[in-house]
Design a protein around this motif. Structure first.
Motif, PDB file in Angstrom:
ATOM      1  N   GLN A  98      -2.857  -0.797 -18.170  1.00 54.82           N
ATOM      2  CA  GLN A  98      -1.401  -0.687 -18.114  1.00 54.82           C
ATOM      3  C   GLN A  98      -0.889  -1.085 -16.729  1.00 54.82           C
ATOM      4  O   GLN A  98       0.100  -1.799 -16.589  1.00 54.82           O
ATOM      5  CB  GLN A  98      -0.959   0.748 -18.441  1.00 54.82           C
ATOM      6  N   THR A  99      -1.583  -0.618 -15.691  1.00 50.06           N
ATOM      7  CA  THR A  99      -1.173  -0.905 -14.315  1.00 50.06           C
ATOM      8  C   THR A  99      -1.222  -2.397 -14.017  1.00 50.06           C
ATOM      9  O   THR A  99      -0.332  -2.951 -13.352  1.00 50.06           O
ATOM     10  CB  THR A  99      -2.086  -0.166 -13.318  1.00 50.06           C
TER      11      THR A  99
ATOM     12  N   LYS B  67      -1.482   2.427  -7.261  1.00 45.94           N
ATOM     13  CA  LYS B  67      -2.010   2.389  -8.626  1.00 45.94           C
ATOM     14  C   LYS B  67      -2.804   1.103  -8.862  1.00 45.94           C
ATOM     15  O   LYS B  67      -3.817   1.104  -9.570  1.00 45.94           O
ATOM     16  CB  LYS B  67      -0.870   2.496  -9.635  1.00 45.94           C
ATOM     17  N   THR B  68      -2.349   0.005  -8.258  1.00 44.72           N
ATOM     18  CA  THR B  68      -3.070  -1.268  -8.386  1.00 44.72           C
ATOM     19  C   THR B  68      -4.428  -1.185  -7.702  1.00 44.72           C
ATOM     20  O   THR B  68      -5.437  -1.649  -8.241  1.00 44.72           O
ATOM     21  CB  THR B  68      -2.247  -2.417  -7.773  1.00 44.72           C
TER      22      THR B  68
ATOM     23  N   TRP C  21       0.818  -1.207   0.000  1.00 48.16           N
ATOM     24  CA  TRP C  21       0.000   0.000   0.000  1.00 48.16           C
ATOM     25  C   TRP C  21       0.852   1.258   0.000  1.00 48.16           C
ATOM     26  O   TRP C  21       0.510   2.262  -0.641  1.00 48.16           O
ATOM     27  CB  TRP C  21      -0.921  -0.005   1.217  1.00 48.16           C
ATOM     28  N   ASP C  22       1.987   1.220   0.712  1.00 50.70           N
ATOM     29  CA  ASP C  22       2.844   2.394   0.800  1.00 50.70           C
ATOM     30  C   ASP C  22       3.558   2.701  -0.512  1.00 50.70           C
ATOM     31  O   ASP C  22       4.023   3.831  -0.709  1.00 50.70           O
ATOM     32  CB  ASP C  22       3.891   2.213   1.908  1.00 50.70           C
ATOM     33  N   SER C  23       3.660   1.726  -1.397  1.00 56.47           N
ATOM     34  CA  SER C  23       4.351   1.943  -2.665  1.00 56.47           C
ATOM     35  C   SER C  23       3.415   2.561  -3.695  1.00 56.47           C
ATOM     36  O   SER C  23       2.193   2.383  -3.640  1.00 56.47           O
ATOM     37  CB  SER C  23       4.886   0.620  -3.214  1.00 56.47           C
ATOM     38  N   SER C  24       3.977   3.301  -4.639  1.00 54.22           N
ATOM     39  CA  SER C  24       3.174   3.912  -5.699  1.00 54.22           C
ATOM     40  C   SER C  24       2.518   2.846  -6.571  1.00 54.22           C
ATOM     41  O   SER C  24       1.373   2.999  -7.009  1.00 54.22           O
ATOM     42  CB  SER C  24       4.053   4.821  -6.564  1.00 54.22           C
TER      43      SER C  24
ATOM     44  N   ALA D  56     -11.367   3.692  -1.506  1.00 54.24           N
ATOM     45  CA  ALA D  56     -10.021   3.226  -1.865  1.00 54.24           C
ATOM     46  C   ALA D  56      -9.512   3.956  -3.105  1.00 54.24           C
ATOM     47  O   ALA D  56      -8.338   4.353  -3.172  1.00 54.24           O
ATOM     48  CB  ALA D  56     -10.051   1.716  -2.117  1.00 54.24           C
ATOM     49  N   HIS D  57     -10.395   4.148  -4.071  1.00 54.40           N
ATOM     50  CA  HIS D  57     -10.031   4.831  -5.318  1.00 54.40           C
ATOM     51  C   HIS D  57      -9.663   6.289  -5.046  1.00 54.40           C
ATOM     52  O   HIS D  57      -8.639   6.781  -5.519  1.00 54.40           O
ATOM     53  CB  HIS D  57     -11.217   4.763  -6.282  1.00 54.40           C
TER      54      HIS D  57
END
Length: 223
Positions: A182-183, A13-14, A6-9, A78-79
């Protein structure tokens, strides 16, 4: 592991991609249901009642509907949170604006943030108008959604709010669907054209399908 993701970009994005696709599936079903209004009050009201009895007798009255609502609320939150945090990271990474804007950036790409804000405000108004009846322009009638819809779109501001929001939705879907692909690793050099075509078609159909209802009321087709 979940916290690290969650902390990562990439993780955010996921989350945005998955939650966006959940909402997209709901929107497709919602649009199809809305179009039942063109078959008359009886069928539209019956459809609204059916939504509350789905799954009976295994599920209690309205349980399935509330389960769908909970999933949607989680997806929307979440979005929105992911989008906001990614936006803040983007601003911190480059505190000063670019001198030249990217010439290839589409209008939908440049307005994703504002579109998201417009849609967020619209969701609140839409619930207060046609779910709780708090902001309904006429006398809100529980169990009579057909008449409630006609009341809303018999006002100029109801039509303006709804149509502006649906145009913002179309732009959001047009860019968001391709970005989600893409993600999630679906996109590739050979698939990009097909994915962009699907995104354009989905955006056009959903925008036209949703706007058809207020237009139907304004023209007297639905009355």
């Amino acid at each position: 592991m979940a916290r690290t993701m969650w902390d990562s970009s990439v993780g955010k994005k996921t989350v945005m991609a998955v939650s966006g696709l959940i909402m997209l599936l709901y929107l497709i079903a919602h649009m199809i249901g809305n179009l039942k209004i063109f078959f008359g009050a009886g069928e539209f009201n019956e459809y609204a009642h059916w939504l509350r009895t789905v799954g009976e007798p295994f599920m209690h009255y309205e349980w399935t509907l509330w389960l769908i609502r909970v999933v949607l609320v989680v997806a929307v939150v979440a979005h929105a949170v992911s989008a906001y945090q990614l936006s803040r990271r983007d601003i911190k990474a480059r505190p000063s604006k670019y001198v030249h804007k990217k010439p290839r950036a589409s209008y939908a790409t440049r307005t994703m943030r504002w579109g998201g804000i417009i849609l967020g405000l619209f969701i609140v108004w839409h619930i207060l108008d046609l779910t709780t009846g708090t902001a309904h322009p006429g006398g809100f009638q529980t169990g009579h959604p057909y008449q409630n819809v006609v009341d809303t779109f018999s006002t100029w501001y109801g039509n303006v709010i709804y149509i502006v929001a649906m145009l913002a939705l179309g732009l959001h879907i047009r860019h968001g669907f391709w970005s989600a692909a893409q993600t999630l690793g679906v996109g590739s050099r050979t698939r990009d054209r097909a994915l962009k075509t699907i995104a354009n078609v989905l955006a056009l159909l959903l925008t036209a399908g949703f706007i058809a209802v207020p237009v139907g009321v304004m023209t007297g087709v639905v009355s």
